[in-house]
Design a protein around this motif. Structure first.
Motif, PDB file in Angstrom:
ATOM      1  N   ARG A 173       0.858  -1.193   0.000  1.00 46.01           N
ATOM      2  CA  ARG A 173       0.000   0.000   0.000  1.00 46.01           C
ATOM      3  C   ARG A 173       0.888   1.235   0.000  1.00 46.01           C
ATOM      4  O   ARG A 173       1.739   1.388   0.890  1.00 46.01           O
ATOM      5  N   GLU A 175       1.125   4.037   1.196  1.00 44.37           N
ATOM      6  CA  GLU A 175       0.602   4.905   2.250  1.00 44.37           C
ATOM      7  C   GLU A 175       1.163   6.314   2.094  1.00 44.37           C
ATOM      8  O   GLU A 175       2.355   6.492   1.819  1.00 44.37           O
ATOM      9  N   PHE A 183       3.832  -0.127  12.366  1.00 42.79           N
ATOM     10  CA  PHE A 183       2.372  -0.034  12.410  1.00 42.79           C
ATOM     11  C   PHE A 183       1.785   0.288  11.035  1.00 42.79           C
ATOM     12  O   PHE A 183       0.820  -0.318  10.590  1.00 42.79           O
ATOM     13  N   ARG A 184       2.337   1.287  10.390  1.00 41.41           N
ATOM     14  CA  ARG A 184       1.836   1.670   9.068  1.00 41.41           C
ATOM     15  C   ARG A 184       2.995   1.622   8.086  1.00 41.41           C
ATOM     16  O   ARG A 184       3.843   2.510   8.066  1.00 41.41           O
ATOM     17  N   VAL A 185       3.014   0.577   7.287  1.00 39.60           N
ATOM     18  CA  VAL A 185       4.120   0.371   6.362  1.00 39.60           C
ATOM     19  C   VAL A 185       3.605   0.305   4.936  1.00 39.60           C
ATOM     20  O   VAL A 185       2.393   0.224   4.708  1.00 39.60           O
ATOM     21  N   GLN A 190      -0.276  -9.889   5.375  1.00 39.23           N
ATOM     22  CA  GLN A 190      -1.611 -10.081   5.943  1.00 39.23           C
ATOM     23  C   GLN A 190      -1.917 -11.560   6.098  1.00 39.23           C
ATOM     24  O   GLN A 190      -1.398 -12.399   5.351  1.00 39.23           O
ATOM     25  N   GLU A 257      -6.238   0.649  15.111  1.00 41.92           N
ATOM     26  CA  GLU A 257      -6.693  -0.648  14.578  1.00 41.92           C
ATOM     27  C   GLU A 257      -5.590  -1.698  14.541  1.00 41.92           C
ATOM     28  O   GLU A 257      -4.510  -1.484  13.998  1.00 41.92           O
ATOM     29  N   LEU A 258      -5.938  -2.852  15.111  1.00 44.57           N
ATOM     30  CA  LEU A 258      -5.046  -4.016  15.057  1.00 44.57           C
ATOM     31  C   LEU A 258      -5.524  -4.950  13.943  1.00 44.57           C
ATOM     32  O   LEU A 258      -4.767  -5.303  13.042  1.00 44.57           O
ATOM     33  N   TYR A 259      -6.812  -5.342  13.998  1.00 47.14           N
ATOM     34  CA  TYR A 259      -7.403  -6.233  12.998  1.00 47.14           C
ATOM     35  C   TYR A 259      -8.795  -5.742  12.621  1.00 47.14           C
ATOM     36  O   TYR A 259      -9.395  -4.946  13.343  1.00 47.14           O
ATOM     37  N   SER A 299      -9.451 -10.131   9.070  1.00 45.31           N
ATOM     38  CA  SER A 299      -8.205  -9.717   8.428  1.00 45.31           C
ATOM     39  C   SER A 299      -7.179  -9.318   9.484  1.00 45.31           C
ATOM     40  O   SER A 299      -7.431  -8.429  10.302  1.00 45.31           O
ATOM     41  N   GLY A 301      -3.173  -8.212  10.348  1.00 45.87           N
ATOM     42  CA  GLY A 301      -1.882  -7.737   9.850  1.00 45.87           C
ATOM     43  C   GLY A 301      -0.765  -8.370  10.672  1.00 45.87           C
ATOM     44  O   GLY A 301      -0.833  -8.390  11.901  1.00 45.87           O
ATOM     45  N   ARG A 304       1.324  -5.576  12.584  1.00 52.74           N
ATOM     46  CA  ARG A 304       0.606  -5.024  13.750  1.00 52.74           C
ATOM     47  C   ARG A 304       0.515  -6.062  14.866  1.00 52.74           C
ATOM     48  O   ARG A 304       0.527  -5.706  16.044  1.00 52.74           O
TER      49      ARG A 304
HETATM   50  P1  ATP Z   1      -5.949   1.698   8.571  1.00 52.31           P
HETATM   51  O1  ATP Z   1      -7.318   2.322   8.767  1.00 52.31           O
HETATM   52  O2  ATP Z   1      -5.123   1.638   9.818  1.00 52.31           O
HETATM   53  O3  ATP Z   1      -5.217   2.221   7.377  1.00 52.31           O
HETATM   54  P2  ATP Z   1      -7.322  -0.315   7.131  1.00 52.31           P
HETATM   55  O4  ATP Z   1      -8.694  -0.213   7.726  1.00 52.31           O
HETATM   56  O5  ATP Z   1      -7.019   0.289   5.830  1.00 52.31           O
HETATM   57  O6  ATP Z   1      -6.236   0.167   8.223  1.00 52.31           O
HETATM   58  P3  ATP Z   1      -7.663  -2.984   6.256  1.00 52.31           P
HETATM   59  O7  ATP Z   1      -7.773  -2.574   4.853  1.00 52.31           O
HETATM   60  O8  ATP Z   1      -8.881  -3.429   7.002  1.00 52.31           O
HETATM   61  O9  ATP Z   1      -6.929  -1.839   7.101  1.00 52.31           O
HETATM   62  O10 ATP Z   1      -6.515  -4.080   6.345  1.00 52.31           O
HETATM   63  C1  ATP Z   1      -6.611  -5.222   7.163  1.00 52.31           C
HETATM   64  C2  ATP Z   1      -5.469  -5.297   8.149  1.00 52.31           C
HETATM   65  O11 ATP Z   1      -4.216  -5.186   7.496  1.00 52.31           O
HETATM   66  C3  ATP Z   1      -5.458  -4.175   9.182  1.00 52.31           C
HETATM   67  O12 ATP Z   1      -6.324  -4.470  10.252  1.00 52.31           O
HETATM   68  C4  ATP Z   1      -4.019  -4.177   9.616  1.00 52.31           C
HETATM   69  O13 ATP Z   1      -3.760  -5.201  10.561  1.00 52.31           O
HETATM   70  C5  ATP Z   1      -3.287  -4.499   8.336  1.00 52.31           C
HETATM   71  N1  ATP Z   1      -2.808  -3.289   7.652  1.00 52.31           N
HETATM   72  C6  ATP Z   1      -3.484  -2.526   6.775  1.00 52.31           C
HETATM   73  N2  ATP Z   1      -2.731  -1.524   6.317  1.00 52.31           N
HETATM   74  C7  ATP Z   1      -1.527  -1.645   6.921  1.00 52.31           C
HETATM   75  C8  ATP Z   1      -0.308  -0.903   6.837  1.00 52.31           C
HETATM   76  N3  ATP Z   1      -0.165   0.140   6.035  1.00 52.31           N
HETATM   77  N4  ATP Z   1       0.729  -1.317   7.605  1.00 52.31           N
HETATM   78  C9  ATP Z   1       0.612  -2.385   8.405  1.00 52.31           C
HETATM   79  N5  ATP Z   1      -0.508  -3.111   8.503  1.00 52.31           N
HETATM   80  C10 ATP Z   1      -1.566  -2.771   7.774  1.00 52.31           C
END
Ligand code: ATP
Length: 432
Positions: A173, A175, A183-185, A190, A257-259, A299, A301, A304
């Motif tokens: 992603r 980001e 945490f956000r990579v 997944q 958010e964790l999962y 789902s 991560g 996380r």
């Molecule tokens: P956020 O709102 O934090 O961006 P998201 O709602 O986009 O997350 P989902 O699309 O539901 O996340 O993705 C499912 C899971 O994948 C998340 O619960 C998380 O554990 C993990 N995840 C998503 N984006 C990332 C990220 N950029 N870095 C690390 N883990 C991620």
């Protein structure tokens, strides 16, 4: 919020070989991290635990490992090309870019004004083959690879509803603002499940997966008291989802958010049915009808999970009047299950005996470490810091200096620091 500081976790993770900055010697690459020798063991243990619990351990689950590169039509049908975006704002003064929902009215860097909010698609594009214009994407989630294999799995295994397909793998992603360590990579892993149900039965399966999320956290060793269920409100859910729970965790930087767990109705299979022009209906021989199944999606991560775990197990206390740091990993996830030491490294007979004990353990339990560096106190400290549950020391009594203690060793417990003398014959059972 957790009272463990991120600085302490990040510095321990680097110092002890768990997690390094990606491309570090070149100044790094934002949103990427590399797992070191202990990090990869920890990560594999977590993934294995998940796979055993949710795929191998159940007879209603099937595993797949789909390609990361997929036909771009997949991401058009799923809505990602159109809508997998975050709101972006750019500062008019310093030109820095932020996620609009993560900042206030003014630029946090220079106080400048923001321009218009625009949508930024987070999929990484890439070129397929030598033909110009053949765009594809690195998958932004593993779920796509599950949906496109729904028909394959049904045709090969003829499952009954409800059943699920699970996958562990990389997702990418782009980001806007990667942050907070892992945490956000931008490159993540997944562990996802699509659990197919009859629409009238979605609630019981949803409840089953809600409980399973907590069961997984418990098996990993994530602090239950720091996990919260956030029921996502009507207006905040994706339009097709009838119920979504975000499992949040008290990270050192706040509750995040964790999962996720979502009831996605028949949106995905229907979308792929339209996109691929293939019939994705399921012949239900029990109910004697045909339907496009509905789906519950838990789902997880991997990064996380690791960060929530490190936050949960990082412990500071005092042992023998000395402050110490240790990671309170449970045996299932600990990257090293036991360390074996000869009391002294310059006594060949001690070293040989210790080697024999080490080899014996390592044959059945691969995650065993050898350490003969520095004094015993230093070795204990090092093992505590990486969360090794047991340290085993071979001393002169092991060799029979005291004949009553021949072929016994001391085994030290990480959490209490207490040492016990046990027979080598009993070691494997204790450590495993
Ligand atoms: P956020 O709102 O934090 O961006 P998201 O709602 O986009 O997350 P989902 O699309 O539901 O996340 O993705 C499912 C899971 O994948 C998340 O619960 C998380 O554990 C993990 N995840 C998503 N984006 C990332 C990220 N950029 N870095 C690390 N883990 C991620």
């Amino acid at each position: 919020m957790s009272d463990v500081s991120m600085e302490k976790i990040i510095s321990l993770a680097k110092r002890r070989g768990f997690i390094y900055q990606g491309s570090e010697i070149y100044g790094g690459l934002a949103g990427t991290w590399d797992f070191g020798p202990l990090g990869i063991e920890l990560k594999n243990n977590i993934k294995q635990l998940w796979w055993r619990m949710f795929v191998q351990g159940r007879d209603d689950m099937y595993g797949v490992d789909a390609a990361i590169l997929m036909n771009p039509e997949v991401w058009k049908a799923s809505g990602h090309v159109e809508g997998f975006s975050d709101p972006l704002v750019e500062c008019k003064k310093c030109k820095r870019r932020f996620r609009a929902d993560h900042v206030g009215e003014k630029c946090p860097e220079c106080g400048g004004e923001f321009g218009e909010v625009r949508q930024f698609n987070m999929m990484f594009q890439t070129q397929i083959g030598a033909t110009e214009g053949s765009v594809s994407y690195l998958r932004p989630e593993t779920a796509g690879g599950i949906f496109v294999n729904f028909k394959n799995v049904v045709d090969s295994f003829h499952p009954k509803l409800p059943f699920g397909i699970g996958q562990i793998g990389k997702a990418f992603r782009n980001e806007i603002a990667p942050r907070d360590f892992i945490f956000r990579v931008r490159e993540l892993e997944q562990m996802e499940i699509e659990y197919f149900v009859r629409p009238e039965n979605w609630e019981e399966s949803f409840e089953m997966w809600r409980q399973n999320v907590h069961a997984f956290n418990e098996a990993v060793g994530i602090n239950r008291d720091a996990v919260y269920e956030l029921e996502v409100a009507d207006g905040d859910r994706a339009h097709y989802s009838k119920r979504t729970i975000d499992f949040e965790f008290d990270f050192p930087f706040g509750r995040k958010e964790l999962y996720g767990l979502a009831y996605r109705t028949d949106f995905d299979l229907k979308a792929h049915q339209t996109g691929s022009s293939q019939n994705l209906e399921f012949q239900d021989d029990v109910a004697n009808d045909k339907l496009v199944p509905h789906v519950i999606e838990p789902s997880f991560g991997v990064e996380r999970t690791i960060l929530a775990l490190l936050t949960s197990v990082y412990t500071e206390d005092e042992l023998g009047g000395e402050p110490r740091v240790y990671l309170k990993f449970n045996k299932a996830v600990a990257p090293v299950k036991a360390a074996v030491f000869p009391l002294l490294k310059n006594k060949p007979e001690l070293v040989a005996k210790a080697r024999a004990v080490y080899d014996m353990l390592k044959k059945d339990i691969p995650q065993i470490m050898w350490d003969d560096n520095g004094n015993i106190g230093k070795r204990y400290r090092r093992q505590d810091e990486i969360g090794t549950p047991y340290c085993v020391t071979i001393d002169f009594d092991t060799l029979g200096e005291n004949p009553d203690l021949l072929d016994t060793v001391t085994i030290r417990d990480r959490d209490t620091g207490e040492q016990e003398r046990i027979s080598i014959a009993d070691l494997k059972a204790r450590v495993a």
